[in-house]
Design an enzyme around this catalytic site. Structure first.
Site, PDB file in Angstrom:
ATOM      1  N   ASP A  73      49.534  37.474  25.892  1.00 55.22           N
ATOM      2  CA  ASP A  73      48.856  38.703  26.351  1.00 55.22           C
ATOM      3  C   ASP A  73      49.794  39.576  27.474  1.00 55.22           C
ATOM      4  O   ASP A  73      49.675  40.613  27.440  1.00 55.22           O
ATOM      5  CB  ASP A  73      47.669  38.390  27.233  1.00 55.22           C
ATOM      6  CG  ASP A  73      46.289  38.124  26.377  1.00 55.22           C
ATOM      7  OD1 ASP A  73      46.553  38.446  25.164  1.00 55.22           O
ATOM      8  OD2 ASP A  73      45.532  37.444  26.822  1.00 55.22           O
ATOM      9  N   GLY A 189      41.097  38.150  33.735  1.00 55.42           N
ATOM     10  CA  GLY A 189      42.390  37.549  34.296  1.00 55.42           C
ATOM     11  C   GLY A 189      42.257  37.148  35.659  1.00 55.42           C
ATOM     12  O   GLY A 189      41.706  36.390  36.030  1.00 55.42           O
TER      13      GLY A 189
END
Length: 292
Positions: A73, A189
């Site tokens: 990511d 996140g």
């Protein structure tokens, strides 16, 4: 196979042999299937290909209609910070750890990518944040964020006193180590680690999450993505900074404030038709399995 995409860019930062193999396999497969392929300069050097079409990220954004990012990511975020300024779609083959954004499995990546290239895909327009450090309404420094904008100090574990205004209205004051302002994309996140909620990717929302607040009543706040956030500081505050996706850091000087708002740019992220956002959450976050 009908070509819904004609020019494809390959982006990544191969750090080990398996990632290099994925890059090379993808390149050769695309060439074999008749696609025009641009490969990022640094990747081409690592692969030692024979006279490939090489390009910078900016050139891939300008000339390609699809970018395939190979990596985790973090790699996809890094590439998307540039590619989001262009009319290009992005898909990721995961060679990292979690893979919330880069969701194609390397083992089945070409099969799924073949489906996508034939037009069998779903499109998500993930909005970005604009972060602006201003002095008397004049922009001094600015950047964009796909995941989050984080207010913090230069030194670890130093408290900040700040006020938060939303759409020119006072919202709250805070003594804390910082503040995370996150998009739905970033809600899985850093924001999640700080106790923030998971926001479905399709929602037009922004979440504000205090970091180690010096109060028991502080809670994450979810607001509409059209809202404009302003952070103000007392004149005694020093060494303040904002971080955009942990990649760009902007210094906040005495007398300056910070404006954070929804950007006019989007991350045009595509997935195979079989992609299921909630299945991804269940898998990546190790949630409980179905009872029946």
């Amino acid at each position: 196979m009908k070509q819904h995409f004609t020019c494809i860019g390959i982006v990544g930062r191969p750090r080990h042999d398996s990632a290099l193999i994925t890059h090379k396999t993808l390149y050769e497969w695309l060439i074999k299937n008749g696609y025009k392929v641009f490969i990022e300069h640094t990747v081409a050097r690592e692969l030692k290909l024979n006279n490939p079409n090489t390009a910078t990220l900016i050139e891939i954004g300008e000339f390609c209609d699809l970018a395939v990012v190979i990596g985790g990511d973090g790699n996809l975020l890094c590439a998307a910070r540039v590619l989001s300024f262009y009319n290009i779609k992005i898909i990721g083959i995961n060679r990292g750890n979690l893979g919330f954004l880069a969701d194609l499995n390397p083992d089945t990546g070409l099969k799924k990518l073949s489906e996508v290239l034939s037009g069998n895909y779903s499109l998500e327009n993930r909005f970005l944040l604009d972060a602006q450090v201003c002095q008397k309404k004049i922009i001094s420094r600015s950047s964009i964020a796909i995941n989050e904008v984080v207010l913090h100090t230069k030194n670890l574990a130093h408290m900040i006193e700040f006020e938060v205004y939303i759409d020119n209205k006072f919202s709250f004051s805070q003594r804390a180590d910082g503040l995370i302002v996150s998009t739905p994309t970033g809600s899985t996140g850093y924001s999640l680690s700080a106790g923030g909620p998971i926001i479905a990717a399709s929602l037009d929302a922004i979440v504000l999450v205090p970091m180690f607040p010096h109060t028991l009543s502080a809670r994450p706040l979810v607001i509409h993505s059209d809202s404009i956030i302003c952070l103000k500081f007392s004149n005694i505050q020093t060494n303040l900074k904002i971080s955009c996706d942990s990649q760009i850091i902007l210094t906040i000087k005495k007398g300056e404030c910070v404006f954070i708002r929804r950007s006019c740019y989007y991350l045009n992220l595509i997935h195979p038709k079989s992609y299921n956002y909630f299945k991804t959450l269940t898998s990546k976050l190790s949630w409980s399995k179905k009872f029946f």
